[in-house]
Write an enzyme that holds these catalytic residues in place. Structure first.
Site, short mmCIF file in Angstrom:
data_model
loop_
_atom_site.label_atom_id
_atom_site.label_comp_id
_atom_site.label_asym_id
_atom_site.label_seq_id
_atom_site.Cartn_x
_atom_site.Cartn_y
_atom_site.Cartn_z
N LEU A 174 10.51 -20.86 -4.41
CA LEU A 174 9.53 -19.92 -3.84
C LEU A 174 8.18 -20.06 -4.55
O LEU A 174 8.10 -20.02 -5.77
CB LEU A 174 10.05 -18.49 -4.04
CG LEU A 174 9.10 -17.36 -3.63
CD1 LEU A 174 8.94 -17.28 -2.12
CD2 LEU A 174 9.60 -16.02 -4.16
N ASP B 276 0.84 -1.21 0.00
CA ASP B 276 0.00 0.00 0.00
C ASP B 276 0.87 1.26 0.00
O ASP B 276 1.99 1.25 0.52
CB ASP B 276 -0.90 -0.02 1.26
CG ASP B 276 -2.03 0.97 1.15
OD1 ASP B 276 -2.29 1.49 0.05
OD2 ASP B 276 -2.68 1.23 2.19
N HIS C 40 2.91 3.14 -9.01
CA HIS C 40 2.75 1.71 -9.30
C HIS C 40 3.99 1.16 -10.02
O HIS C 40 4.42 0.05 -9.74
CB HIS C 40 1.49 1.48 -10.15
CG HIS C 40 0.22 1.87 -9.44
ND1 HIS C 40 -0.01 1.58 -8.12
CD2 HIS C 40 -0.89 2.55 -9.87
CE1 HIS C 40 -1.20 2.05 -7.77
NE2 HIS C 40 -1.75 2.64 -8.81
C1 FPP Z 1 -1.64 0.18 -3.42
O1 FPP Z 1 -1.25 1.52 -3.46
C2 FPP Z 1 -1.07 -0.54 -4.54
C3 FPP Z 1 -1.79 -1.11 -5.55
C4 FPP Z 1 -3.26 -0.99 -5.64
C5 FPP Z 1 -1.13 -1.82 -6.65
C6 FPP Z 1 -0.07 -2.78 -6.24
C7 FPP Z 1 0.40 -3.52 -7.43
C8 FPP Z 1 1.68 -3.65 -7.79
C9 FPP Z 1 2.81 -3.08 -7.03
C10 FPP Z 1 1.94 -4.40 -9.07
C11 FPP Z 1 2.34 -5.83 -8.81
C12 FPP Z 1 2.83 -6.42 -10.10
C13 FPP Z 1 2.91 -7.74 -10.36
C14 FPP Z 1 3.43 -8.19 -11.68
C15 FPP Z 1 2.50 -8.76 -9.39
P1 FPP Z 1 -2.36 2.65 -3.59
O2 FPP Z 1 -2.48 3.02 -5.02
O3 FPP Z 1 -3.61 2.18 -2.93
O4 FPP Z 1 -1.69 3.82 -2.76
P2 FPP Z 1 -2.44 4.95 -1.93
O5 FPP Z 1 -3.14 4.25 -0.81
O6 FPP Z 1 -1.30 5.79 -1.45
O7 FPP Z 1 -3.35 5.66 -2.87
#
Ligand code: FPP
Length: 232
Positions: free
Chosen positions: A124, A13, A30
């Site tokens: 893993l 997050d 992201h």
């Molecule tokens: C939360 O931050 C993050 C997400 C909704 C996306 C997480 C996904 C990835 C890191 C990609 C993973 C990739 C693969 C290939 C598995 P947020 O946008 O909710 O942050 P905020 O709370 O600060 O708005």
């Protein structure tokens, strides 16, 4: 010497807030978040973690602006395709955990390819949760149980075999980044006895050293499973 948890689950997050702090578009968070994830996957591999589950896209995340959703989906497909050979070479087994009915054909084809290629790997176990929610997981299990065991009473063990994580151990350690202390509909059944570690670091800044901190913290917890300290 720290004992490494067999199964670590992560709620990644803070990507949006990481970007906002830098006056960048949310999607930049992201992109950086995926790079952070790559380092964590490698670190788990080095440490000998057997299962790593990441919450990449929650069921409720469909409610985000359409542009962000499609960017995230494309980003995941692109990075999965790009990293697949290396993950396979490192003996990792990739699994999709979530509802396969709403994600795009491109996404399904990318994840199925990754699952098929890595299905016999013994290193893993890397679970990627997309269009996942803990409540969805429980409901889909119940719906399948009703069909296969009508009018029978079932046990916790049977029930767990119908969850999307069937056959896998429950996480001992759950990490959530960005200072939020919520479970947000993640693995509601599977987290019954997990230790919950909340880090204030935004996910794009989450480093292998942060993971080491979380593991050291986990090692100082006394896991009693309902018993008293004296009984352990
Ligand atoms: C939360 O931050 C993050 C997400 C909704 C996306 C997480 C996904 C990835 C890191 C990609 C993973 C990739 C693969 C290939 C598995 P947020 O946008 O909710 O942050 P905020 O709370 O600060 O708005």
């Amino acid at each position: 010497m720290n004992q490494v948890p067999r199964h670590i689950a992560i709620i990644m997050d803070g990507n949006g807030r990481w970007a906002k702090k830098r006056f960048l578009p949310r999607v930049a968070g992201h992109v950086k978040g995926v790079s952070a994830l790559k380092k964590i996957v490698n670190h788990c591999n080095t440490l000998g973690v057997k299962y790593l589950t990441v919450f990449a896209f929650g069921r409720e995340n469909w409610n985000r602006p359409q542009g962000e959703v499609s960017f995230l989906m494309r980003l995941m497909i692109k990075r999965l395709d790009k990293e697949l050979a290396e993950l396979h070479q490192k003996n990792a087994r990739i699994r999709f955990i979530g509802d396969r009915s709403r994600v795009s054909h491109e996404f399904i084809s990318s994840i199925t390819n990754a699952e098929n290629l890595t299905q016999f790997n013994t290193g893993l176990n890397f679970n990627i949760c997309v269009d996942y929610s803990g409540q969805y997981d429980i409901i889909q299990a119940i719906n399948r149980i009703i069909k296969e065991h009508p009018a029978e009473s079932i046990t916790e063990e049977t029930f767990a075999n119908y969850l999307l994580t069937a056959g896998q151990p429950n996480p001992e350690l759950v990490i959530r980044s960005s200072g939020e202390s919520r479970i947000s509909n993640f693995m509601l059944w599977q987290l019954a006895y997990s230790e919950l570690y909340f880090s204030t670091v935004f996910w794009p800044d989450f480093t292998p050293q942060e993971l080491d901190h979380a593991i050291a913290w986990y090692n100082n917890r006394e896991r009693r499973f309902g018993k008293t300290s004296e009984q352990l």
